[in-house]
Design a protein around this motif. Structure first.
Motif, PDB file in Angstrom:
ATOM      1  N   CYS A  37      44.785  52.660  38.342  1.00 58.04           N
ATOM      2  CA  CYS A  37      44.453  51.250  38.877  1.00 58.04           C
ATOM      3  C   CYS A  37      43.016  51.323  39.486  1.00 58.04           C
ATOM      4  N   LYS A  38      42.886  52.427  40.491  1.00 58.04           N
ATOM      5  CA  LYS A  38      41.649  52.542  41.023  1.00 58.04           C
ATOM      6  C   LYS A  38      40.571  52.895  40.326  1.00 58.04           C
ATOM      7  N   LYS A  39      40.966  53.456  39.419  1.00 60.52           N
ATOM      8  CA  LYS A  39      39.698  53.921  38.365  1.00 60.52           C
ATOM      9  C   LYS A  39      39.468  52.682  37.407  1.00 60.52           C
ATOM     10  N   PHE A  40      40.377  52.103  36.699  1.00 53.48           N
ATOM     11  CA  PHE A  40      40.213  50.994  35.732  1.00 53.48           C
ATOM     12  C   PHE A  40      40.548  49.645  36.067  1.00 53.48           C
ATOM     13  N   LEU A  41      41.325  49.232  36.908  1.00 53.98           N
ATOM     14  CA  LEU A  41      41.973  47.889  37.331  1.00 53.98           C
ATOM     15  C   LEU A  41      41.821  47.636  38.578  1.00 53.98           C
ATOM     16  N   ASN A  42      42.799  47.407  39.300  1.00 53.04           N
ATOM     17  CA  ASN A  42      42.437  46.803  40.923  1.00 53.04           C
ATOM     18  C   ASN A  42      43.892  47.079  41.736  1.00 53.04           C
ATOM     19  N   GLU A  43      43.631  46.776  42.777  1.00 50.89           N
ATOM     20  CA  GLU A  43      44.771  46.918  43.846  1.00 50.89           C
ATOM     21  C   GLU A  43      46.075  46.129  43.615  1.00 50.89           C
ATOM     22  N   GLU A  44      45.656  44.939  43.092  1.00 57.99           N
ATOM     23  CA  GLU A  44      46.570  43.967  42.535  1.00 57.99           C
ATOM     24  C   GLU A  44      47.580  44.457  41.560  1.00 57.99           C
ATOM     25  N   TYR A  45      46.909  45.178  40.623  1.00 55.43           N
ATOM     26  CA  TYR A  45      47.847  45.616  39.382  1.00 55.43           C
ATOM     27  C   TYR A  45      48.540  46.656  40.145  1.00 55.43           C
ATOM     28  N   ALA A  46      47.850  47.497  40.819  1.00 56.12           N
ATOM     29  CA  ALA A  46      48.525  48.797  41.425  1.00 56.12           C
ATOM     30  C   ALA A  46      49.803  48.467  42.300  1.00 56.12           C
ATOM     31  N   GLN A  47      49.741  47.187  42.867  1.00 51.22           N
ATOM     32  CA  GLN A  47      51.076  46.656  43.883  1.00 51.22           C
ATOM     33  C   GLN A  47      51.855  46.124  42.862  1.00 51.22           C
ATOM     34  N   LEU A  48      51.551  45.369  41.563  1.00 52.28           N
ATOM     35  CA  LEU A  48      52.812  45.028  41.063  1.00 52.28           C
ATOM     36  C   LEU A  48      53.416  46.087  40.223  1.00 52.28           C
ATOM     37  N   ILE A  49      52.588  47.150  39.874  1.00 52.27           N
ATOM     38  CA  ILE A  49      53.143  48.282  39.143  1.00 52.27           C
ATOM     39  C   ILE A  49      54.322  48.978  39.896  1.00 52.27           C
ATOM     40  N   ARG A  50      53.894  49.101  41.358  1.00 53.85           N
ATOM     41  CA  ARG A  50      54.752  49.552  42.105  1.00 53.85           C
ATOM     42  C   ARG A  50      56.061  48.777  42.416  1.00 53.85           C
ATOM     43  N   TYR A  51      55.958  47.590  42.282  1.00 58.19           N
ATOM     44  CA  TYR A  51      57.005  46.717  42.488  1.00 58.19           C
ATOM     45  C   TYR A  51      57.981  46.754  41.363  1.00 58.19           C
ATOM     46  N   ALA A  52      57.257  46.842  40.149  1.00 56.64           N
ATOM     47  CA  ALA A  52      57.996  47.050  38.857  1.00 56.64           C
ATOM     48  C   ALA A  52      58.822  48.515  38.817  1.00 56.64           C
ATOM     49  N   PHE A  77      47.275  39.202  30.554  1.00 59.01           N
ATOM     50  CA  PHE A  77      46.189  39.122  29.410  1.00 59.01           C
ATOM     51  C   PHE A  77      45.397  40.181  29.915  1.00 59.01           C
ATOM     52  N   LEU A  78      45.815  41.296  30.430  1.00 60.78           N
ATOM     53  CA  LEU A  78      44.715  42.408  30.139  1.00 60.78           C
ATOM     54  C   LEU A  78      43.986  42.741  29.059  1.00 60.78           C
ATOM     55  N   TYR A  79      44.543  42.466  27.899  1.00 63.81           N
ATOM     56  CA  TYR A  79      43.924  42.795  26.682  1.00 63.81           C
ATOM     57  C   TYR A  79      43.019  41.582  26.116  1.00 63.81           C
ATOM     58  N   ASP A  80      43.029  40.753  26.809  1.00 63.94           N
ATOM     59  CA  ASP A  80      42.182  39.599  26.724  1.00 63.94           C
ATOM     60  C   ASP A  80      40.787  39.676  26.951  1.00 63.94           C
ATOM     61  N   LYS A  81      39.460  39.887  26.432  1.00 60.65           N
ATOM     62  CA  LYS A  81      38.418  39.821  26.629  1.00 60.65           C
ATOM     63  C   LYS A  81      37.776  38.932  27.570  1.00 60.65           C
ATOM     64  N   THR A  82      38.550  37.570  27.571  1.00 59.58           N
ATOM     65  CA  THR A  82      38.001  36.430  28.338  1.00 59.58           C
ATOM     66  C   THR A  82      38.506  36.721  29.852  1.00 59.58           C
ATOM     67  N   HIS A  83      39.472  37.677  30.051  1.00 58.15           N
ATOM     68  CA  HIS A  83      40.174  37.849  31.692  1.00 58.15           C
ATOM     69  C   HIS A  83      39.477  38.988  32.257  1.00 58.15           C
ATOM     70  N   GLN A  84      39.336  39.035  33.349  1.00 57.17           N
ATOM     71  CA  GLN A  84      38.994  40.263  34.069  1.00 57.17           C
ATOM     72  C   GLN A  84      40.061  40.946  35.143  1.00 57.17           C
ATOM     73  N   PRO A  85      40.491  42.043  35.320  1.00 50.77           N
ATOM     74  CA  PRO A  85      39.923  43.007  34.501  1.00 50.77           C
ATOM     75  C   PRO A  85      40.326  43.040  32.916  1.00 50.77           C
ATOM     76  N   MET A 145      40.854  45.638  29.288  1.00 55.26           N
ATOM     77  CA  MET A 145      40.993  46.799  28.840  1.00 55.26           C
ATOM     78  C   MET A 145      41.829  46.865  27.427  1.00 55.26           C
ATOM     79  N   ASN A 146      41.154  47.614  26.661  1.00 53.30           N
ATOM     80  CA  ASN A 146      42.041  47.516  25.338  1.00 53.30           C
ATOM     81  C   ASN A 146      43.111  48.481  25.392  1.00 53.30           C
ATOM     82  N   ALA A 147      44.290  48.062  24.866  1.00 49.43           N
ATOM     83  CA  ALA A 147      45.655  48.793  24.761  1.00 49.43           C
ATOM     84  C   ALA A 147      45.202  50.482  24.600  1.00 49.43           C
ATOM     85  N   SER A 148      44.339  50.647  23.575  1.00 45.66           N
ATOM     86  CA  SER A 148      44.295  51.907  23.033  1.00 45.66           C
ATOM     87  C   SER A 148      43.698  52.821  24.330  1.00 45.66           C
ATOM     88  N   GLU A 149      42.726  52.259  25.051  1.00 41.17           N
ATOM     89  CA  GLU A 149      42.085  52.945  26.045  1.00 41.17           C
ATOM     90  C   GLU A 149      43.124  53.312  27.373  1.00 41.17           C
TER      91      GLU A 149
END
Length: 178
Positions: free
Chosen positions: A29-44, A77-85, A87-91
């Motif tokens: 998340c630090k490299k590709f996404l953000n802290e919000e994603y990192a926190q949700l991943i930790r919760y999950a 919607f991480l895989y939707d180009k209209t949203h930020q961040p 990223m392609n699933a393959s990446e």
């Protein structure tokens, strides 16, 4: 989000597994996404560690970190180009060093175990809650309505009962800089 899911508490026997998964996901998340994603991943990850038996007890940490990230990416919607961040699933699979089939299988398991779905309020990024139409839906006299279109008194009651995160009319003023 329920308090149980919004916790990083895990059983002692799962602590090392949790730390291994979240170390990988935090770096990702630090490299590709953000802290919000990192926190949700930790919760999950913590919610999965608390399952009896925990599915995370078997399998590799990188596979589970990838699966959890992928599942939350689908919800947000991480895989939707209209949203930020974006990223392609393959990446995502490549960054975790996991095959597509493994990433998808772990993602499916995570979504099933945590009952995740598109626009899921429980697993929605906090920054996306305002734009999530489900955030504002309430039932009034047997009809599902958008609370943003209701009189202020209804909005206040819905907020007091915890059905909506804030009073929409108050939010408008903050967005416009009033």
């Amino acid at each position: 989000m329920s308090k149980d899911r919004k916790s990083e508490k895990v059983p002692k026997e799962m602590q090392e597994t949790f730390e291994n998964i979240t170390r990988l996901s935090n770096e990702f998340c630090k490299k590709f996404l953000n802290e919000e994603y990192a926190q949700l991943i930790r919760y999950a990850a913590a919610a999965l560690c608390r399952k009896r038996p925990s599915p995370l007890a078997k399998g590799r940490a990188d596979s589970w970190a990838c699966g959890i990230t992928h599942a939350l990416g689908m919800v947000n919607f991480l895989y939707d180009k209209t949203h930020q961040p974006f990223m392609n699933a393959s990446e995502l699979y490549e960054a975790y060093g996991v095959s597509r089939s493994t990433g998808l299988a772990k993602s499916k398991a995570v979504r099933d175990l945590l009952k995740m779905s598109q626009l899921d309020l429980t697993w929605c990024l906090p920054s996306r809650l305002d734009d999530n139409p489900l955030t504002w839906l309430i039932m009034v006299n047997g009809f599902i309505v958008d609370s943003r279109q209701m009189p202020r008194e209804v909005q206040e009651e819905a907020f007091e009962k915890g059905f909506i995160p804030c009073i929409p009319d108050d939010r408008k003023g903050k967005k416009e800089g009033k």
